[in-house]
Design an enzyme around this catalytic site. Structure first.
Site, PDB file in Angstrom:
ATOM      1  N   ASP A   1     -11.676   2.518   3.791  1.00  0.00           N
ATOM      2  CA  ASP A   1     -11.998   1.092   3.677  1.00  0.00           C
ATOM      3  C   ASP A   1     -13.515   0.877   3.663  1.00  0.00           C
ATOM      4  O   ASP A   1     -13.987  -0.188   3.295  1.00  0.00           O
ATOM      5  CB  ASP A   1     -11.417   0.347   4.899  1.00  0.00           C
ATOM      6  CG  ASP A   1     -10.273  -0.571   4.523  1.00  0.00           C
ATOM      7  OD1 ASP A   1     -10.128  -0.863   3.324  1.00  0.00           O
ATOM      8  OD2 ASP A   1      -9.537  -0.996   5.428  1.00  0.00           O
TER       9      ASP A   1
ATOM     10  N   GLN B   1      -5.101  -1.921   9.428  1.00  0.00           N
ATOM     11  CA  GLN B   1      -4.972  -3.267   8.868  1.00  0.00           C
ATOM     12  C   GLN B   1      -5.601  -4.295   9.816  1.00  0.00           C
ATOM     13  O   GLN B   1      -5.270  -4.333  11.002  1.00  0.00           O
ATOM     14  CB  GLN B   1      -3.474  -3.555   8.645  1.00  0.00           C
ATOM     15  CG  GLN B   1      -3.188  -4.847   7.920  1.00  0.00           C
ATOM     16  CD  GLN B   1      -3.645  -4.844   6.465  1.00  0.00           C
ATOM     17  OE1 GLN B   1      -3.438  -3.889   5.739  1.00  0.00           O
ATOM     18  NE2 GLN B   1      -4.292  -5.918   6.063  1.00  0.00           N
TER      19      GLN B   1
ATOM     20  N   LYS C   1       0.842  -1.200   0.000  1.00  0.00           N
ATOM     21  CA  LYS C   1       0.000   0.000   0.000  1.00  0.00           C
ATOM     22  C   LYS C   1       0.875   1.247   0.000  1.00  0.00           C
ATOM     23  O   LYS C   1       0.634   2.204  -0.745  1.00  0.00           O
ATOM     24  CB  LYS C   1      -0.949  -0.009   1.203  1.00  0.00           C
ATOM     25  CG  LYS C   1      -2.118  -0.963   1.005  1.00  0.00           C
ATOM     26  CD  LYS C   1      -2.843  -1.310   2.286  1.00  0.00           C
ATOM     27  CE  LYS C   1      -3.840  -2.443   1.992  1.00  0.00           C
ATOM     28  NZ  LYS C   1      -4.402  -3.054   3.190  1.00  0.00           N
TER      29      LYS C   1
END
Ligand code: NAP
Length: 280
Positions: free
Chosen positions: A119, A96, A52
């Site tokens: 997200d 994460q 990322k």
């Protein structure tokens, strides 16, 4: 049978974003910023975070990496999220998952400012998605829809069957398909006679986490097969679909690697860019 090349589609998206970032930087002097938070040292998560950050740098985003030790307290993580929420240079925040068991992911996800929740996991954003008003569509499901669109695969009126009902893939992709007027069936581990349901699918999406789970007897001739799974088998990455055999009867199929995976990161970048534009 045609192979859906997620790597190529993702690469076009990132090139386009990089060009747009340049233009906006010239106009505003600002660049999009993504903060990625990793707690613990899970090797797979560490690889995702590294990828990322690398993608951010390649397309001209600022990347803020926060790697915390496994025994970080929930309060410390909440404080960090609060700081990132208040940091004007940070447009997107990604924590994460999975988090260590002493930290409540529910608590952490709702602490993120919904405007920076790239997200799309904050409860407000889930509610928006379900009602067709998404601020940010979750990255993997959004990537799947983008692939179907890129390959001009019709969604409206089709029978879409999803195997898997997770909050990050199965459920959100089902809402996105419903929004596009597919008839949607969601299957899971308690589903009875899974094969007969999966054989009714014009579009079959496998998000199970079991290597080579989907076999030809579960797939209708000429179905579109989207394989979300990422599994390690004998040191190799394989999907949830037995690619060698199923590809012979599908009309379109995504490979693993190189299918849905690259699209997830590309969609994360799109969401971050959207958050940046919203902030201007
Ligand atoms: P998950 O949370 O573990 O969910 C798996 C789902 O599969 C559950 O709903 C489970 O049913 C269902 N399932 C398990 N065994 C089954 C069976 N025998 N028959 C029918 N359904 C069954 O997994 P996830 O997070 O959605 O991830 C799924 C896979 O996609 C994993 O391999 C993951 O690594 C991969 N993934 C890839 C990306 C990407 O970017 N490509 C992104 C996210 C995830 P129950 O709900 O009944 O337990």
């Amino acid at each position: 049978m045609s192979i859906i090349d997620g790597k190529k589609v993702a690469s076009h998206i990132k090139d386009k974003l990089a060009a747009e970032v340049k233009i906006l930087k010239t106009k505003t002097g600002k660049t999009p910023g993504l903060a990625v938070v990793l707690v613990g040292d899970d090797p797979a998560s560490a690889v995702y975070v590294k990828n990322k950050n690398k993608t951010c740098t390649n397309i001209g985003f600022q990347s803020f990496e926060h790697i915390l030790s496994e025994n970080t307290s929930e309060d410390k993580l909440l404080n960090l999220i609060n700081d990132l929420n208040n940091d004007d240079q940070v447009n997107g925040i990604l924590v994460q998952l999975p988090l260590p068991s002493h930290i409540s992911s529910k608590k952490i996800l709702v602490a993120i400012n919904p405007q920076k929740d790239v997200d799309g996991f904050h409860l407000e954003n889930v509610g928006r998605l379900v009602t067709g008003n998404a601020l940010f569509k979750p990255c993997t499901p959004a990537g799947i829809i983008k692939l179907l669109d890129e390959y001009k695969i019709e969604i409206e009126g089709k029978n879409a069957v999803i195997i898997g009902r997770s909050n990050i893939v199965g459920k959100p992709v089902s809402f996105l398909l419903l929004e596009r007027n597919a008839t949607v069936t969601i299957c899971h581990s308690r589903t009875k006679d899974l094969s007969s349901l999966s054989r009714s699918a014009d579009i079959l999406i496998a998000a199970i986490g079991k290597p080579n789970f989907v076999t030809p007897d579960m797939v209708k001739n000429n179905a579109v097969v989207i394989d979300v799974g990422i599994n390690r088998l004998d040191g190799k990455l394989v999907g949830d679909v037995d690619f060698a055999s199923v590809s012979k009867q599908a009309s379109f199929i995504t490979p693993v690697p190189g299918g849905v995976g690259p699209m997830t990161i590309a969609m994360l970048m799109e969401n971050t860019f959207q958050a940046f534009k919203n902030s201007l």
